[in-house]
Structure formats: C-alpha cells, structure tokens
Write an enzyme that holds these catalytic residues in place. Structure first.
Site, PDB file in Angstrom:
ATOM      1  N   CYS A 163       0.710  -1.167   0.188  1.00  0.00           N
ATOM      2  CA  CYS A 163      -0.231  -0.119   0.065  1.00  0.00           C
ATOM      3  C   CYS A 163       1.121   1.284  -0.005  1.00  0.00           C
ATOM      4  O   CYS A 163      -0.010   2.503   0.184  1.00  0.00           O
ATOM      5  CB  CYS A 163      -1.109  -0.167   1.480  1.00  0.00           C
ATOM      6  SG  CYS A 163      -1.616  -1.498   1.151  1.00  0.00           S
ATOM      7  N   THR A 270       2.858  -8.369   8.036  1.00  0.00           N
ATOM      8  CA  THR A 270       1.634  -6.851   8.555  1.00  0.00           C
ATOM      9  C   THR A 270       1.366  -6.425   9.197  1.00  0.00           C
ATOM     10  O   THR A 270       0.592  -5.455   8.712  1.00  0.00           O
ATOM     11  CB  THR A 270       0.411  -8.313   8.439  1.00  0.00           C
ATOM     12  OG1 THR A 270       0.535  -9.282   9.420  1.00  0.00           O
ATOM     13  CG2 THR A 270       0.409  -9.311   6.790  1.00  0.00           C
ATOM     14  N   HIS A 303      -1.765   7.843   6.261  1.00  0.00           N
ATOM     15  CA  HIS A 303      -2.718   6.059   5.649  1.00  0.00           C
ATOM     16  C   HIS A 303      -3.919   6.425   6.307  1.00  0.00           C
ATOM     17  O   HIS A 303      -4.624   5.057   5.250  1.00  0.00           O
ATOM     18  CB  HIS A 303      -1.971   5.485   6.435  1.00  0.00           C
ATOM     19  CG  HIS A 303      -1.785   4.203   5.733  1.00  0.00           C
ATOM     20  ND1 HIS A 303      -1.766   3.950   3.959  1.00  0.00           N
ATOM     21  CD2 HIS A 303      -1.888   3.070   6.269  1.00  0.00           C
ATOM     22  CE1 HIS A 303      -2.116   3.089   3.906  1.00  0.00           C
ATOM     23  NE2 HIS A 303      -1.793   2.248   4.399  1.00  0.00           N
ATOM     24  N   THR A 307      -8.031   0.329  10.675  1.00  0.00           N
ATOM     25  CA  THR A 307      -7.902  -0.851  10.831  1.00  0.00           C
ATOM     26  C   THR A 307      -7.714  -0.074  12.675  1.00  0.00           C
ATOM     27  O   THR A 307      -7.238   0.694  12.855  1.00  0.00           O
ATOM     28  CB  THR A 307      -6.725  -1.307  10.366  1.00  0.00           C
ATOM     29  OG1 THR A 307      -5.780  -0.539  10.173  1.00  0.00           O
ATOM     30  CG2 THR A 307      -7.260  -2.002   8.597  1.00  0.00           C
ATOM     31  N   PRO A 308      -7.969  -1.340  13.769  1.00  0.00           N
ATOM     32  CA  PRO A 308      -7.589  -0.751  15.256  1.00  0.00           C
ATOM     33  C   PRO A 308      -6.165  -0.297  15.294  1.00  0.00           C
ATOM     34  O   PRO A 308      -5.692  -0.008  15.887  1.00  0.00           O
ATOM     35  CB  PRO A 308      -8.010  -2.248  16.183  1.00  0.00           C
ATOM     36  CG  PRO A 308      -8.685  -2.947  14.871  1.00  0.00           C
ATOM     37  CD  PRO A 308      -9.146  -2.113  13.685  1.00  0.00           C
ATOM     38  N   GLU A 314      -0.498   4.936  13.367  1.00  0.00           N
ATOM     39  CA  GLU A 314      -0.257   6.402  12.623  1.00  0.00           C
ATOM     40  C   GLU A 314      -0.385   7.397  14.063  1.00  0.00           C
ATOM     41  O   GLU A 314       0.526   8.450  13.807  1.00  0.00           O
ATOM     42  CB  GLU A 314      -0.977   6.471  11.442  1.00  0.00           C
ATOM     43  CG  GLU A 314      -0.225   7.765  10.714  1.00  0.00           C
ATOM     44  CD  GLU A 314      -0.804   7.711   9.435  1.00  0.00           C
ATOM     45  OE1 GLU A 314      -2.760   7.056   9.118  1.00  0.00           O
ATOM     46  OE2 GLU A 314      -0.911   8.536   8.583  1.00  0.00           O
ATOM     47  N   LYS A 335      -9.897   8.056   2.832  1.00  0.00           N
ATOM     48  CA  LYS A 335     -10.266   6.334   2.713  1.00  0.00           C
ATOM     49  C   LYS A 335     -11.483   5.512   3.408  1.00  0.00           C
ATOM     50  O   LYS A 335     -12.171   5.155   3.259  1.00  0.00           O
ATOM     51  CB  LYS A 335      -9.213   5.654   3.801  1.00  0.00           C
ATOM     52  CG  LYS A 335      -8.134   5.449   2.919  1.00  0.00           C
ATOM     53  CD  LYS A 335      -7.018   4.395   3.631  1.00  0.00           C
ATOM     54  CE  LYS A 335      -5.427   4.046   2.214  1.00  0.00           C
ATOM     55  NZ  LYS A 335      -4.768   5.680   2.746  1.00  0.00           N
ATOM     56  N   HIS A 340      -9.480   1.403   0.367  1.00  0.00           N
ATOM     57  CA  HIS A 340      -8.186   1.608   0.065  1.00  0.00           C
ATOM     58  C   HIS A 340      -7.969   0.861  -0.769  1.00  0.00           C
ATOM     59  O   HIS A 340      -8.510  -0.380  -1.009  1.00  0.00           O
ATOM     60  CB  HIS A 340      -7.577   1.022   1.791  1.00  0.00           C
ATOM     61  CG  HIS A 340      -6.574   0.921   1.907  1.00  0.00           C
ATOM     62  ND1 HIS A 340      -5.710   1.494   0.909  1.00  0.00           N
ATOM     63  CD2 HIS A 340      -5.560  -0.003   2.651  1.00  0.00           C
ATOM     64  CE1 HIS A 340      -4.618   0.570   0.854  1.00  0.00           C
ATOM     65  NE2 HIS A 340      -3.940   0.337   2.609  1.00  0.00           N
ATOM     66  N   PHE A 399       1.994  -4.075   4.012  1.00  0.00           N
ATOM     67  CA  PHE A 399       2.093  -4.996   4.148  1.00  0.00           C
ATOM     68  C   PHE A 399       3.713  -5.138   3.648  1.00  0.00           C
ATOM     69  O   PHE A 399       4.430  -4.923   3.151  1.00  0.00           O
ATOM     70  CB  PHE A 399       1.412  -5.749   3.456  1.00  0.00           C
ATOM     71  CG  PHE A 399       0.077  -5.905   4.734  1.00  0.00           C
ATOM     72  CD1 PHE A 399      -0.026  -5.701   5.704  1.00  0.00           C
ATOM     73  CD2 PHE A 399      -0.646  -6.692   3.826  1.00  0.00           C
ATOM     74  CE1 PHE A 399      -1.987  -5.602   6.192  1.00  0.00           C
ATOM     75  CE2 PHE A 399      -1.933  -7.642   4.523  1.00  0.00           C
ATOM     76  CZ  PHE A 399      -2.662  -6.552   5.506  1.00  0.00           C
TER      77      PHE A 399
END
Length: 411
Positions: A163, A270, A303, A307-308, A314, A335, A340, A399
């Site tokens: 990504c 990941t 970004h 996601t948790p 970030e 996003k 995404h 990732f």
C-alpha cells in the site's frame, strides 16, 4: 544542489469520480463511494461491499480494441495518465524522449487477469489460456503502457511495496528529476484488486470491515468502533516536471514536491510497529529532505485505513515526530470515503493534498462519530474545513513494513 520538482498535471480514477474536480466536490460534501459490490458474486463471502469504480471507460486514452489487451489496473493508469498529461499541456513529441519516463506503483498488478486465466486453465486446459495473459498481468504493465503511449524512453519500471507503492514510485520519480537524470516523469499508482481472490484473502485474515448492513459507514478511521478497512480500487497519476522546464514552456504549476522519506519497520509482515517507529521515521526523513519543521505542515492526509492497530500506530508516529505541534496540525483520512485502493492510494491522496492546498479546503474524515481515546488528534471529523494550507504531507504504509511520506507545497 537538487533541482526543484513541480506538478503540472493530475488524473484520477476513484469510486467518487474519474475527474479531480468531481472527486474533490464529493469528498468535501462528505459523500461515500462505498457500496454493495456488483462486479463479483458475493454470495459465499463474509464481506459484500467495497469501493468499486462503476461504469468506467478508459476511452479516449485506450481504444476499445486495445482495451482487451490490458488489465483493468493498466486501463486505470492509462486513463489517469491521459488526464494528467492533458492538464499539463505537455507535448511529448517536442521533448527529448530519453529525458522523460514513467514510474508507476501497484501492490498486486493484474489480479483480474490472473484469476480469469487460472479458471480457464483449470476448466479448459493450457491451450485455452490467453496469449495476452503475461503482458496483462505483469505489475510493470501500467508504466510500460504509459511509456508506449507517449514515447517515453527514460526510466520506466513498476514499484511494488504493497500500500506504499504509489508513494515510493513518486519518490523514485522525484529523485530522477532532482538529480538531473530526467526532466519529466509520469508517476503515481494504480490498483484493480476488488476480485474474488483479494476479497477472500483479506476477509480471511480479518483485515476487512464486516459492516454489510451499513457499507457507507463501514470505513471509519480513528473511530472507536472501526473494525477494519474497506477494499477499493482506483488510480492517481501525476506529471512531475523540473521547475525551470515547466516555466520555460509556460506550464500551469499546481504544486511543488518538497520532500520524500521511505523506511521499513523490519518487524512483522502485516502488523505495523505498535509505536509507529518506522512510519515516524518516514515522516521525519521527508521533513528533513524538505528542510522543513513539523510546524510548517498544515495538513496531513493520513494513511488511516480504519484498522484498529494501524490508526493507533500512525497517531503515535505523528505525536512522536510533531511533538507539541501534533495537536494543531489538521489531519484527515480520505479512505473513510473512498475505501483503501492499496497500491494506488498514495497517488490519489497526493492529488487530494495538492487540491486541498489550491482550494483552501480540507476534506473530512467521515464516519468519525466516537473518537478512539488512543487517537486523540485533529482528524477533521465529519465535515470539510476551510483552511489556508501552504504545505501538506501524504502518508502511505504497507504490508511488508513499508513506510513512505511525500510533502508538497505551494510554489
């Protein structure tokens, strides 16, 4: 001394429009491009929604006969590049082709073609596999097709860092012009991975939101109730050009690329570093490259995938790099509206940063209704904000532990 690099053209393909102005109008109106998926049968999938680009036609940049010979991700790139080149007003027939190139990122490449031809191989045997399968699926096909279209004979390659692919591609293009290797680069990212294999893979690793009953509210970066990202597709391509070269031909300069930083977490394939150490170093390197202080940044396009772990990491990275200025910088994750688009996201988001600078409007993070206590910065929740932004930062992480940040500003 590095040569200055400016942006003279931009093009996009997104779930909220395939024109930059249309995209920005929809983002600023807090609209969502997330819907039930229609291009694949989701009956057996746990996740049934995403950010598809509906009714896309690559014409006039890819004629109908040629369109059959390129994968959807290449078609996205060729259309976006066409719009960017048109806006730049550059006539490549008058340029030295050896000093013009194309570097385009993609996380996966031609996944539609891989899956289609694999089904044909299994069902009908090897003689029925398309002779175009290899040139369609290869990840460097996007840049290759763009270079063929415009006769660009300088640097030409694909970048694959998941990504962060588009951001790293743009970093390579920046360095190529800065060091005098080239004068003009077509760069950014493209992805068309809303496919059965990708949807199954991401859902089974529990990376995706499962809000099937409310798709438009599923992507909710920095919200306490976020439950994963929303798979999407698209492209964002820009024309980078040496400053004096752009001035000499009277180009309309949209922004200057001021800095770039790229790092690796070297921790997990990941999961991000919990403290965002690698992400923070990418931001710090971009600031150092641009010779700027954190207080100089007026807007960060995060970004922010919803996601948790990622949003929290970030946030921590911004706090570490920006220190006392972390609370005052405006941040948003687009996003939340687009989903995404993996390796394309950095290109789309740099277009958004430049548009925010030129329009004086920061797009919101939609669906941020219940702030996560661990994500306590200014994410421009729910509504767009008028702000005179002179310098903006775009973050992309992927990732493999890849991190990249790009800084742009007014000329």
């Amino acid at each position: 001394m590095n040569r200055r690099v400016v942006v003279t053209g931009m093009g996009v393909v997104t779930p909220l429009g395939c024109e930059v102005d249309e995209l920005m109008q929809n983002l600023l109106a807090a609209k969502s491009g997330i819907r039930d998926l229609v291009y694949l049968d989701t009956n057996e999938f746990k996740v049934k929604f995403g950010g598809e680009v509906h009714d896309f036609s690559p014409e006039p940049y890819v004629v109908k006969k040629e369109a059959k010979r390129v994968d959807r991700f290449s078609a996205f790139a060729m259309y976006s590049a066409g719009r960017a080149v048109d806006q730049s007003g550059i006539d490549f027939s008058k340029e030295n082709p050896d000093r013009c190139g194309a570097i385009i990122g993609s996380g996966i490449g031609g996944l539609w073609e891989i899956e289609t031809q694999m089904q044909r191989l299994i069902a009908k045997g090897p003689d029925r596999v398309s002779p175009f399968v290899i040139p369609k699926l290869m990840l460097n096909a996007a840049g290759g097709n763009v270079s063929i279209t415009y006769g660009l004979r300088g640097p030409n390659f694909g970048v694959a860092t998941a990504c962060a692919s588009a951001a790293n591609a743009m970093g390579c293009a920046l360095r190529s012009i800065q060091t005098g290797e080239t004068d003009v680069m077509v760069t950014g990212g493209s992805e068309a991975a809303v496919t059965p294999m990708a949807l199954a893979g991401f859902q089974n690793m529990k990376a995706l939101s499962t809000r099937n009953d409310d798709p438009q509210r599923a992507s909710r970066p920095f919200d306490k109730d976020r439950d994963g990202f929303v798979l999407a597709e698209g492209a964002g391509i820009l024309v980078f050009e040496e400053y004096e070269h752009a001035k000499a031909r009277g180009a309309n300069i949209l922004a200057e690329i001021l800095g770039f930083g790229t790092t690796a977490d070297a921790g997990h394939i990941t999961s991000p570093d919990a403290q965002g150490a690698g992400a923070g170093r990418a931001m710090a390197e971009a600031l150092s490259d641009a010779k700027l202080n954190p207080a100089d940044i007026g807007y960060i396009n995060a970004h922010g995938t919803s996601t948790p772990l990622g949003d929290k990491a970030e946030t921590q990275a911004v706090k570490t790099v920006f220190g006392s200025d972390a609370k005052s910088v405006s941040i948003s994750s687009t996003k939340s509206a687009l989903g995404h688009s993996l390796g394309a996201s950095g290109g789309i988001e740099l277009v958004i940063c430049i548009s925010a600078i030129n329009n004086g409007s920061i797009p919101p993070t939609i669906n941020l209704d219940t702030p996560d206590p661990d994500c306590d910065l200014d994410y421009t929740p729910r509504e767009a904000r008028q702000k005179n932004v002179k310098i903006a930062m775009s973050n992309s992480f992927g990732f493999g532990g890849h991190n990249a940040s790009v800084i742009c500003g007014k000329v």
